[in-house]
Every structure is written in C-alpha cells, then in structure tokens.
Design an enzyme around this catalytic site. Sequence first.
Site, PDB file in Angstrom:
ATOM      1  N   CYS A 288       0.791  -1.240   0.000  1.00 49.42           N
ATOM      2  CA  CYS A 288       0.000   0.000   0.000  1.00 49.42           C
ATOM      3  C   CYS A 288       0.815   1.279   0.000  1.00 49.42           C
ATOM      4  CB  CYS A 288      -0.932   0.021   1.215  1.00 49.42           C
ATOM      5  SG  CYS A 288      -2.317  -1.078   1.026  1.00 49.42           S
TER       6      CYS A 288
HETATM    7  C1  UDX Z   1      -0.250  -0.139   5.516  1.00 51.52           C
HETATM    8  C2  UDX Z   1      -1.108   0.795   6.395  1.00 51.52           C
HETATM    9  O1  UDX Z   1      -0.606   0.774   7.736  1.00 51.52           O
HETATM   10  C3  UDX Z   1      -2.572   0.365   6.369  1.00 51.52           C
HETATM   11  O2  UDX Z   1      -3.353   1.250   7.120  1.00 51.52           O
HETATM   12  C4  UDX Z   1      -3.026   0.333   4.912  1.00 51.52           C
HETATM   13  O3  UDX Z   1      -4.357  -0.078   4.804  1.00 51.52           O
HETATM   14  C5  UDX Z   1      -2.138  -0.593   4.096  1.00 51.52           C
HETATM   15  O4  UDX Z   1      -0.774  -0.174   4.215  1.00 51.52           O
HETATM   16  P1  UDX Z   1       0.842  -2.551   5.772  1.00 51.52           P
HETATM   17  O5  UDX Z   1       1.134  -2.531   4.301  1.00 51.52           O
HETATM   18  O6  UDX Z   1       0.369  -3.825   6.386  1.00 51.52           O
HETATM   19  O7  UDX Z   1      -0.252  -1.428   6.122  1.00 51.52           O
HETATM   20  O8  UDX Z   1       2.210  -2.099   6.463  1.00 51.52           O
HETATM   21  P2  UDX Z   1       2.605  -1.222   7.731  1.00 51.52           P
HETATM   22  O9  UDX Z   1       2.542  -2.007   8.970  1.00 51.52           O
HETATM   23  O10 UDX Z   1       1.911   0.083   7.690  1.00 51.52           O
HETATM   24  O11 UDX Z   1       4.148  -0.980   7.392  1.00 51.52           O
HETATM   25  C6  UDX Z   1       4.524  -0.395   6.141  1.00 51.52           C
HETATM   26  C7  UDX Z   1       6.012  -0.289   6.035  1.00 51.52           C
HETATM   27  O12 UDX Z   1       6.506   0.742   6.872  1.00 51.52           O
HETATM   28  C8  UDX Z   1       6.778  -1.551   6.433  1.00 51.52           C
HETATM   29  O13 UDX Z   1       7.831  -1.733   5.510  1.00 51.52           O
HETATM   30  C9  UDX Z   1       7.301  -1.245   7.830  1.00 51.52           C
HETATM   31  O14 UDX Z   1       8.464  -1.929   8.145  1.00 51.52           O
HETATM   32  C10 UDX Z   1       7.536   0.260   7.709  1.00 51.52           C
HETATM   33  N1  UDX Z   1       7.442   0.990   9.007  1.00 51.52           N
HETATM   34  C11 UDX Z   1       6.269   1.022   9.686  1.00 51.52           C
HETATM   35  C12 UDX Z   1       8.550   1.664   9.486  1.00 51.52           C
HETATM   36  O15 UDX Z   1       9.617   1.657   8.876  1.00 51.52           O
HETATM   37  N2  UDX Z   1       8.435   2.345  10.651  1.00 51.52           N
HETATM   38  C13 UDX Z   1       7.264   2.411  11.359  1.00 51.52           C
HETATM   39  O16 UDX Z   1       7.240   3.071  12.423  1.00 51.52           O
HETATM   40  C14 UDX Z   1       6.144   1.714  10.869  1.00 51.52           C
END
Ligand code: UDX
Length: 461
Positions: A288
């Site tokens: 996403c």
């Molecule tokens: C995300 C959104 O959170 C969600 O609301 C939407 O509907 C779909 O996209 P997701 O793809 O499951 O969800 O991943 P998420 O947990 O948000 O993490 C996204 C990326 O950011 C990952 O690569 C994660 O490692 C990174 N991340 C997340 C960070 O580097 N730091 C953070 O503090 C949080």
Amino acid sequence: MVSGMAQTARGRVIDSLAVQGTMKICIVGAGYVGLATGVMFAKLGNEVTCADIDESRVRSVSSGMLPFHEPALEKELAKAVKSGNIKATVKTVDAAKGSHAVFICVQTPSLPSGKIDIRPVKTASRAVARAIRGSDDHKLIVMKSTVVPTTTDAVVRPLLERLSGKLAGRDFSLCMNPEFLQEGSALNDSMKPSRIVIGADDKRSGYELARLYRQVKAPIVRTDIRSAEMIKYASNVFLATKITYANEIANICARLGIDSEPVLAAAGMDPRIGSLFLKPGLGFGGSCLPKDVKALRDGALREGYKPRLLTALLATNDSQPNEAIRMLEKSIGDLRGKKIAVLGLAFKGGVDDIRETRALPLVTSLLAKGALVTAFDPMAMPNFIRIMPTIRYAESAGDCLKGSDGCIVQADWPEFKRLGKKEFSSMRRPVVVDGRRCLDPRKVRASGATYLGIGYGLAER
Ligand code: UDX
C-alpha cells in the site's frame, strides 16, 4: 436521515433482510482485503461468497486455507468455511447475482509510471454489471479497492450503468468504502476499525452500507464517493510521511552522535505528533504505502500540481537501504568479496509478503558492491527466491550468520530477537547492522558482536 430512509419502500426491503440477521454478501477478489472483509461479515452472521478468477486461490479458500500468511484470519476462515458461512467460487457473475451486497476488493497494482492499474477493477465492474442486469432486486455495490479520486465516478459507475442498463442511486446503490487494515492484523483491523468511511452520493446507498456495518463498533464518517477515495490516500501518505520523517531524523542523529530512539520517543509524546509509526528503518514497503504515494503523486501531476512532499518521500525512501550499507562499510570497509548475511526478506516481520520489500534494493546494492549475500526469512523466502534466484539462501537465521563478515537485519521478525552468543559468535566478523532496531543491543554486544542500530549515533563515534 437514517430513520427516514427506513420508511421508504426500498429501505424496508433492506431493513427486513437486516433484521433477519443474514445478508448475502459477495466479495469480488480473494486477496488480503477481500478475505478479511469476507471473514468479518461471515463472523457477523452473514452468508458470504468470495469470487476470484484464480482457481487455485478459490480451491484454497474453499478448504479454509489462506493463500498468504495471516494466522488469525486463517483460523476464522476455517471456522466460517466449516459452518457454511463462507464459500468460494470462480463464477463472479453468479455469486454477485445471488447476493444483496457486492464488495469490489480486487488489487490495483502500480504501473511503472506510478499510475495504478485499474484493469482488475474494470473486469470486476463488468462482471458485477452483468449480475445487476440479470437481477430484479436492488443491490448494494461497494468499491473497496484503493483507487485515485474520481475513478469510481469516472470508470466504475459508467461501466456498471452502461452494461446493466440501470442507474446508480435509483436501481442499485453505490458506495466507496476504503479499508485501512495492516497485514499481520487484518482481521482485528476489520472487526475493530478506527473508523468506517462510507462514501455515497445518495442517501439510500450510504444508509444501506451503514446498516451492513451496524454490528461493528466504530465511528462512521459519511462523505461523498470522491472524498472517501481521497481519505485512503490522505491516510497512507501521512503514514509514509511519518516513517520518512523518523528516518530522516534518525539519519541526521546518526551523523551527530545522537541515538535517535529517545529523540523520536520524546518527540512522539507530543499528542500533536503521536508515538506510533515513528520507528526508523530501511524505508516503507508493502502493498500500500509505496503504491499509494506514487499513485497520488501521479494523479496530482496529471492535474497540473507538483506534489513536492510526495516526490521527496519517494526519493528518501529509495535511498534509505543505503544507510545500512553505509554503516556496514564504515565498520568493515570495502564489501567486495565479503560474505554478508541479510536477515528478513519480507517487507516487514510477521508476513510472507515481499511486495515493495526494501530487501530487494538492499540485496541488489550489496551485490553491485561485490558482496556475497546469504539471506534468510522465516516465511518470505519462497517468494523472494522467485524474484532473486541467484543468491545463497540459508535454512535458519543461525545458518545465515555462520562465517559471515557482517549482517544486516532488514525485517523485524520477533524470532531474530532470540539470536544470541551461539549464533553471533559463529560470524567471521561479528558486525550487526540492525536496520529495524528490533534486536536487543545489550544481548548482541554481550555475545561479543558489534551492534550498529539504524539512527544510532554511537556508531559514528
Ligand atoms: C499499511 C497501512 O498501515 C494500512 O493502514 C493500509 O491499509 C495498508 O498499508 P501494511 O502494508 O500492512 O499497512 O504495512 P505497515 O505495517 O503500515 O508498514 C509499512 C512499512 O513501513 C513496512 O515496511 C514497515 O516496516 C515500515 N514501518 C512502519 C517503518 O519503517 N516504521 C514504522 O514506524 C512503521
């Protein structure tokens, strides 16, 4: 008004169905979003049919098994299949024809330009239109796929109307209902959402969807279709911005001899900032965030607006894996001929999804520098091998570390936290770059290894 709507003839039809407690719901697209939505509605007592053009996916869902790793969702899917509340089929038109409500949950992947590919949305819309044409009842059609604002109006609605010969808002209801679920907690996020956004351009459509969600306790935001589409982008772009802000602060901290962890923790204590999503790492990946930032950027450019922030987000995110490489090089020198262990290939810990994983640019850069890469991931290895068959893969995290000249942790798998003396002391040069700040630095150091956390200034000293 809701109570007013209940008095209309059509409203009564929906009400009486809702009172019986069972609605027939068709979910088009059995991916993360479709299955989480389907299982949620099944758990709430509805009869759900998941339709997908992929036969193997349909076979998997029919036997109560998910085509991806999401244990809590799989457990509930198995229960729902057993109780007969969920079925799966490849016959989308028939499934939609026999349902009161149809959710379009197909994927909208990125094209090389950053624009989203809406061909799956078009295919699904055509199938749903055929179902509406062949039915006498008034159906509720819900767009759940993430699409850039105006797509539902400009593409979905005309397809539904033209191919069915019926009018949205009169002969069938049409809503836009974005999802906000995170992989790893898909079912929980569906059952207990932070908000339910109901985009509708007429009262009855919005009312019908609100009725469907009546057992889910969450604030409801009622808006028009276009705004509902935009809310999804506004949310994901903010999350991507927050992560990139954390990364940038962490990168600067590292160069100034400051540990970014307490800095970001203290900044996050201001309620205007908030502590979640402030963890520095190797950048955001997944199905996403990168896709949505790119799509909104492309959409803005098409409208003649230069979205400078979005461009900066993508550029900073692209270069973030290099931070880990820079730290490793500072510690062990030129990487040519060095054996480097990469732990974690999924886009984050706990999932087997490698879409937009930062492991891909990381490994590619390591190879370009002449490093010999060995990788391990508890779940995502079969997926990663498909896109990168040439590197060496290990059978366990310990096996991956053995004999290596350095290690980079790319995904925050909880089990990496359990690595200790036995594993780290098997490295030829025990230098560990924790790209997600997910290890316990004291434990790593106690095993005799050098611990370098991303955004950790002591490393620079
Ligand atoms: C995300 C959104 O959170 C969600 O609301 C939407 O509907 C779909 O996209 P997701 O793809 O499951 O969800 O991943 P998420 O947990 O948000 O993490 C996204 C990326 O950011 C990952 O690569 C994660 O490692 C990174 N991340 C997340 C960070 O580097 N730091 C953070 O503090 C949080």
